[in-house]
Motif scaffolding. Sequence first.
Motif: not given
Lengths: 330, 343, 285
Positions: A118-121, A126-130
């Motif tokens: 997710l981080k690479i993209s 917030e998006q990450c944790s969702r």
Amino acid sequence: MSEILRVERLSKYFSVSRDVFGKSKHFTPAVKDVSFSICRGETLGLVGESGCGKSTLGRMIAGLLSPSGGSIYFEGSVIASAQHVVKAKKPNIQMVFQNPYSSLDPKMTLRGILEEPLKISRYNKEQCSRRIDELLEYIDFNRASLTKRPREFSGGQRQRIAIARAIATNPPFIIADEPVSSLDVSIQAQILNLLLDLRKELDLTYLFISHDLGVVQYISNRVIVMYLGRIVEMADCQTIYKSPQHPYTRLLIDSVPIPDPKHKQAFDLSVTNDLLMPGQLQGCLFKNRCPEKMPVCCEQEPNLVSCGERHLVACHNRCPENNACTIVEI
Amino acid sequence: MIKYIFRRIIAIPFILVGLSVIIFSFTLFLTPSERVAVFINSPDAFQYVDVDELIEQYGLDKPFPVQYANWAQGVLRGELGWSTSLRMPVSQVLRQRIPATIELMLLGQIVIIVSTVFLGTLAAKKHNQWVDNVIRFGVTISSSVPNFVIGLFLLIIFYVGLGWFAPGRLGVSAMDAVYSEGYTIYTGMHLVDSILNWRLDVFKDALSHIILPTIAYAAGPIAASTRLMRSSMLENMKRGYADTARVIGLREKTVIDRHVRRNALIPTVTFMGLLVPVLLGGSVIIETVFNYPGMGMFIVTAAKGLDFAAIIGASLAVCLIIMIANLAVDLLYGVLNPRLRQD
Amino acid sequence: MKIIKKLIRQPLSLMGLLIILFWITIAVFAPLIAPPGENQDPYMMIRHSYSTVPTAPSEGIPFGTTEGGYDIFYGIVWGSRTAMIVGLTVVTLASLLGVLIGGIGAYAGGTVDYVTMRVVDLFMSIPFLIAVIVMTVVLGKGLDKIILALVVFSWPDYARVIRSEVLLVKKQEYVLASRLMGGSHLRVFLTHTLPNSIHPMIVLVSVNFGKIILIVAAMSFIGIGTEPGYADWGQILNFARNWISGIPGEPFKYWYTYLYPSLAIFSFVLGWTFLGDSIRDIMDG
């Protein structure tokens, strides 16, 4: 159905020995002249014994290896051609590896592992944790495990984590390289069902690599059988199990254990232990193990020809006069 | 294996060129007038000629590759410059000093190998018994004592305290014998030459001088290689082939002496190869402590006297010795490890 | 954390830790233990006289003086600082350099790896001590030059060790997976490859710490190290060399000149060896 991936005359050679000056002297083909395509939503099974080049093929499609020849198209555009891998803008193709013990970084927590794609993209916090919550739901984990490290999970759990990581950024295409072969039989079914559920829910396309025909039968729509780097047979799943054409395919089907003591093996295994030496690359590569060997098999390599609806086979026996058949060009 | 050795031999000239470039590039830190010493070979050239003229003559103001080529040509003819600290041509100093250091090194290696095999086998045989613990503790301790401290205390005990051994390389009377007529110098190594000349008095004298430096020299490496030998013996004793040999009915002694030890020696031999540079480095210290006139002491004298020609010549000699020693270790490796011989 | 617990439980490593702690304390509190004179460079040993003969321990001079009147006690206390500073700087810089060069070479593979390994081979075939001597001769005397020379010739050791680790780790599937996600080489190298290949370095660092001190001491001992009078254990021992034979009838008259500095060097290196060995045992088993 629209085509998502297309492979044309793909080859990969590895050098096996070097001379005094370190130059490659001999090459061995791990994959040779392989062509096929996969439609969206389909699961293509890739079967063959270890060393037949199926993993090499998978890694080339994933972009981890560069092909020696041929090209790969994803959604119509070239992603790899001879000696060259096009850098993907988006991680469209993800992989689930065989060994869940080495596919997860032992130093990372579950959160770190799931967060990485997710981080690479460039997902924000917030998006990450969702997204992580969603992923945990897919693989049926609770949030408490987020701080655990890989060694605290079982093999099956790790493989579920690896699957969650692979689907994290919603890639349309997943390569599963022997995803269940290192797991207990009881766990295998769990993982296969997870893959099936995800396919339905997320409209995924799979390239499913395995040496186990039983497993492939369970999950695939279509099957490719590889032997020593070549495709020897390709057909719909039911066709290949009902009427296998290539002697090697029949050998594979016959070697799937059937838990019945009265069951007799239909295939004569007595001639199958003679392996091919590097110098014998002329003619059909299966000739030394084939119970139906003919003189032509030692001279000419059989082409992949059509022998039924959506059914290709490379065997002189199925098509004695090569020119009588239509050589299928994909 | 033959291919491997062949490749190693081919590589040697390339490595030598590489090393000599590195070594010669040190002279770039020097001024041309300091650099002159690296090029001339007799004091006359120093005395009667103007330094500027020499700089011109040897092209010391030219670019580095030209200077290197000039210097390398001289080196190939055996001209290594003039040692200002010893007032001799460097090549002549090296002819005297190299045998001395090699004598010390060879004796050291023999002592190391013999004691390593003995102690390593003993410790492994008596695994976790008191003998093993004593050896292990001794090994840890002696790998922490610097060799110059060992050397100093050996001198204090055996020279100052007991008066048994003296520093230096030869006593006065033995020195006279060596330089007298009728005594032929074959190798420059006194232990060997005295036997060849059958002068046992010289042999005894040379031995009494070389014993202490050898011990000081070998103590650290013995510790390290014994540790290695012990663990590799223990590992091999657990392997399947050792059990097979036992099952066949061989006695434990035969199993260890003939099978286990042979396999356990392989990593030890690799280590011995790596040891050559370590030993040569150690010779710098040991020779200084014991006033033993070899390469190491020469390097120290040269370094203190800022004797650049000597430093560069000695470095070159050291590198050459190491490369020859490495090749020897490779050959030995092939003898010990049959897997390498095939290929 | 677990490692520290295990280290404390073993008698040898505990001893090693205590010795190192002892020397760290001495080094940190050196100005209190042996206060330097006013307007004096604290790293230069206090001189009580210009006597050509060592003087025996007396009040105010607990360990006596060397020839030239240098205070041995002062030299040993401040020498611990020298040892710590040199050890820390050299080990840190050399391991960083080695990890970067060896790690990147192994990660990149192919020609880059080949070239770096040939360079490493070249450096490792030169005797360390001789190389450092030659380099300090060219650069001149002083601690900074010694540190530079030690770094230049000790990084290959780390490069070699990290290389073999990286070669193993980079084939791991989590590294491939990270590449597949679109992670850059730099990211993959820093987040996966390095953290998983770094731990053999800990052993190497602790063993090499002692070794570096040995080399520095050896250099000063043969008179090519620090400038004369610098507080450095090897140097004190160098002053003692002329006095080991004592005087006729009293062979051990000047015992204090060599005993104290020898003990200092020995215990310091022993501490690091104990620690390094124990860490290695813990990590192997």
